[in-house]
Design a protein around this motif. Structure first.
Motif, PDB file in Angstrom:
ATOM      1  N   SER C   4      32.376  36.558  58.402  1.00  0.00           N
ATOM      2  CA  SER C   4      33.158  37.211  57.663  1.00  0.00           C
ATOM      3  C   SER C   4      32.507  38.384  57.307  1.00  0.00           C
ATOM      4  O   SER C   4      32.100  39.087  56.496  1.00  0.00           O
ATOM      5  CB  SER C   4      32.820  36.015  56.577  1.00  0.00           C
ATOM      6  OG  SER C   4      32.443  36.614  55.413  1.00  0.00           O
ATOM      7  N   PRO C   5      33.568  39.899  57.136  1.00  0.00           N
ATOM      8  CA  PRO C   5      33.072  40.596  56.157  1.00  0.00           C
ATOM      9  C   PRO C   5      32.976  41.267  55.708  1.00  0.00           C
ATOM     10  O   PRO C   5      32.442  42.265  54.953  1.00  0.00           O
ATOM     11  CB  PRO C   5      34.786  41.823  57.010  1.00  0.00           C
ATOM     12  CG  PRO C   5      35.998  40.217  57.064  1.00  0.00           C
ATOM     13  CD  PRO C   5      35.120  39.604  57.627  1.00  0.00           C
ATOM     14  N   PHE C 205      28.202  49.242  58.329  1.00  0.00           N
ATOM     15  CA  PHE C 205      28.204  48.070  59.038  1.00  0.00           C
ATOM     16  C   PHE C 205      27.193  47.627  59.626  1.00  0.00           C
ATOM     17  O   PHE C 205      26.837  46.656  59.869  1.00  0.00           O
ATOM     18  CB  PHE C 205      29.020  48.057  58.752  1.00  0.00           C
ATOM     19  CG  PHE C 205      30.133  47.142  57.312  1.00  0.00           C
ATOM     20  CD1 PHE C 205      30.814  48.026  56.852  1.00  0.00           C
ATOM     21  CD2 PHE C 205      30.510  45.997  56.717  1.00  0.00           C
ATOM     22  CE1 PHE C 205      32.309  48.079  56.084  1.00  0.00           C
ATOM     23  CE2 PHE C 205      31.045  45.568  56.017  1.00  0.00           C
ATOM     24  CZ  PHE C 205      32.035  46.791  55.637  1.00  0.00           C
ATOM     25  N   GLU C 215      31.762  42.707  65.253  1.00  0.00           N
ATOM     26  CA  GLU C 215      31.477  42.437  63.622  1.00  0.00           C
ATOM     27  C   GLU C 215      31.701  43.561  63.260  1.00  0.00           C
ATOM     28  O   GLU C 215      32.423  43.818  61.694  1.00  0.00           O
ATOM     29  CB  GLU C 215      31.630  41.231  63.595  1.00  0.00           C
ATOM     30  CG  GLU C 215      32.143  39.787  64.277  1.00  0.00           C
ATOM     31  CD  GLU C 215      33.310  39.998  64.223  1.00  0.00           C
ATOM     32  OE1 GLU C 215      33.839  39.765  64.991  1.00  0.00           O
ATOM     33  OE2 GLU C 215      33.986  39.913  63.242  1.00  0.00           O
ATOM     34  N   SER C 219      34.966  44.635  60.642  1.00  0.00           N
ATOM     35  CA  SER C 219      35.065  45.074  59.048  1.00  0.00           C
ATOM     36  C   SER C 219      34.910  46.036  58.258  1.00  0.00           C
ATOM     37  O   SER C 219      35.508  46.011  57.915  1.00  0.00           O
ATOM     38  CB  SER C 219      33.138  43.887  59.183  1.00  0.00           C
ATOM     39  OG  SER C 219      33.168  43.168  59.224  1.00  0.00           O
ATOM     40  N   ASP C 258      37.425  40.180  52.619  1.00  0.00           N
ATOM     41  CA  ASP C 258      37.678  37.984  53.424  1.00  0.00           C
ATOM     42  C   ASP C 258      39.017  38.265  53.298  1.00  0.00           C
ATOM     43  O   ASP C 258      39.747  37.781  54.034  1.00  0.00           O
ATOM     44  CB  ASP C 258      37.770  37.047  52.808  1.00  0.00           C
ATOM     45  CG  ASP C 258      35.748  37.481  54.042  1.00  0.00           C
ATOM     46  OD1 ASP C 258      35.354  37.934  54.812  1.00  0.00           O
ATOM     47  OD2 ASP C 258      34.174  37.059  53.133  1.00  0.00           O
ATOM     48  N   ALA C 261      41.488  40.843  54.936  1.00  0.00           N
ATOM     49  CA  ALA C 261      41.537  41.256  56.653  1.00  0.00           C
ATOM     50  C   ALA C 261      42.084  40.842  56.952  1.00  0.00           C
ATOM     51  O   ALA C 261      42.397  39.379  57.201  1.00  0.00           O
ATOM     52  CB  ALA C 261      39.441  41.512  56.906  1.00  0.00           C
TER      53      ALA C 261
END
Lengths: 266, 266, 266
Positions: C4-5, C205, C215, C219, C258, C261
């Motif tokens: 999950s970002p 990130f 990811e 993200s 979340d 995105a």
């Protein structure tokens, strides 16, 4: 002198010329954003390994000596000669000329070795570059008087360039023709780099008017001046004015520029 | 300690001293704009060919080691010695001292070879520079406690400078006198360069109070703090705060600064 | 690909990793402020005397070749190797690759000598770096079409990195998995450094997701895209948008990221 600054702006937005800038550390972000906002594509590159190749793709070259050092001078000279070979106009901003011997000599060396189309500076800088210091007292005051027009004319002749002297009223001269641009706002003097921005914009317009440097410089200074007038409206101070200046440069329409540009013979 | 920060601000705006800054690439535009907004005239120059000549015209010299390299160190030392000769106060910002040996040694070398009037840093930097790391745990927390006052006092003694330690409350000490400045806003920590801006402003006030470095630094930190309080009001975040900070520095009046500066003995 | 970002953003804000950036002069202030706004701690250092020591404390290293010169290349290589030894992910922004031989060769040299985790560039840059120029015409248009996904995939394979190709839709690929990120606003293209900001955020990130570079990049690009959507709302132009972008990055919550995105398989 039948050019319209609006038409030049329209051409600039259509052609999106690459404007190669070898400029000072203080204003790089600002001149890049101003170049984008008016419609050009900025590129900053100063390595001697690449400046000649980079400028070969550019519509104009802007040289600004605000934070000089020896390797950057070498890059400016290489890029300037390559721009000359490619017939891309070169615009010089002699930041701080007169303040140190190093700056004065470097600016003169660039003028000697490179065919500079337009020099854009304030009255003190242009006077120092043209060797007119001795004749000038209170350079700050010059911009407000007709003697700034005379300064532009004399400097243009002595330096064999188009001289753009900015101040409360800006003057652009190729000796034969001198234009006064009466746009702008005093808030421009409250932010650093407004002069450097005017030089970058002059590069943008020169890229689409390579054979009409007086009108290119006058159009650029009118565009910045009109955008500054809009940005200053209700601005609480220089920080907000500065942010808005990119908004108003970006929003400036060719029609509005033609209507509001206050350009006259001087 | 009868000085008024407002009177110093009035002098600054009247005299418009040139503030020569050899600073890091990240914040040059920001410290130049803050210098302009408070009333000084910024000039950035780092070439060894010109720093001595440039500083000879300056009211103060600001050295900031945020993005060091060998040629810049040489320039800082040359400029620092020339400033000393010209009796212009030198303000040092030891950015990142303690993070690398190179930074620590460079800052110490500047202190050895140049007569530095004021060192402005955060608690971690000042502690590292004064060799107090071993005695310090959790430097982040120091600013909130009275030990930051002690740090300023000890560092002032060990380094033979006025030490200005910024944090939630700022402390300025020349050993004998220590002043606490309780202005500011946490939003300052959300933008890069707020420390560097405080150092540049310290240079501005030092230029008009060369013989009163404690009051110069305290006035500068109060000015930035009050301006930050105004800029933070209703600011949706750090970007807007940052733009407004130049508005509020520019709008700050001597009367308002005197009224709102929260300076006390510590 | 169950990440999950928002969770990555929460980790970033809790751990506040140091992000060492050797980047270009034009955008240093901007990438530092974006790094702070998203929750990282930026540090800029380029001296060969300190880059290895500095990067040893960093969570990630960002290399950006936007204003190259020989000493900076040396610093990038030293820092890159030290980051590899410390197992800190390295993110490369090949600004202007393809525009000059010097840039293309430098980017390739960095890829040869340093284990780069993620390359973030526009379609033209990534294509040039992967030797795909001959197969590409009209690189500007690529971003809008599915071929940008193919470009990311092919470049990832050829360069043995995670390739992040930004444009109207962004694509991130490690060959096996390719993700499309459909956030953002056209106003990003109106300010200089938005690409460099996306690279800096990718570094942030990556510091908290060193083992999940696809990811991490997705993200980061989603975070910038969502923040840009917020900043563009009612923005009168790029200057105001730019200032607000730091507000909206700062205000971005994990939950909102979340929810908003727009990441999908491509």
């Amino acid at each position: 002198m039948s050019e319209s600054p609006g038409r030049a702006l329209r051409d600039l937005r259509e052609r999106k010329p690459l404007i190669h800038q070898i400029t000072n550390y203080v204003v790089m972000n600002e001149t890049a954003n101003a170049t984008l906002a008016i419609g050009g594509l900025p590129v900053m590159a100063h390595a001697i390994e690449e400046v000649e190749e980079m400028v070969s793709a550019a519509g104009a070259l802007v040289l600004n000596i605000g934070t000089l050092s020896a390797p950057w001078i070498e890059a400016m000279l290489l890029a300037g000669k390559a721009a000359n070979a490619a017939k891309a106009p070169v615009v010089l901003d002699p930041v701080g000329v007169g303040a140190t011997t190093f700056r004065t000599e470097t600016a003169k060396r660039i003028l000697d070795e490179v065919d500079v189309a337009i020099v854009r500076g304030n009255a003190a800088e242009v006077a120092a570059l043209a060797g007119l210091e001795a004749e000038i007292r209170g350079v700050e005051a010059i911009g407000a008087t007709s003697s700034a027009a005379e300064l532009a004319r004399t400097a243009a002749g002595r330096l064999a360039v188009v001289a753009a002297v900015t101040g409360p009223v800006d003057y652009v001269s190729n000796v034969e023709h001198t234009r006064a641009i009466a746009n702008g706002d005093p808030m421009l003097a409250a932010i650093t780099g407004s002069g450097c921005i005017s030089t970058a914009l002059t590069g943008c317009f020169a890229a689409v008017r390579p054979d009409a440097p007086v009108e290119a410089a006058a159009s650029a200074l009118a565009a910045l001046g009109v955008a500054a007038e809009d940005a200053a409206r209700d601005a609480p101070g220089p920080g907000t004015f500065h942010a808005r200046l990119y908004d108003t440069l970006y929003a400036l329409s060719p029609e509005s520029l033609d209507e509001r540009a206050n350009i006259s013979d001087a």
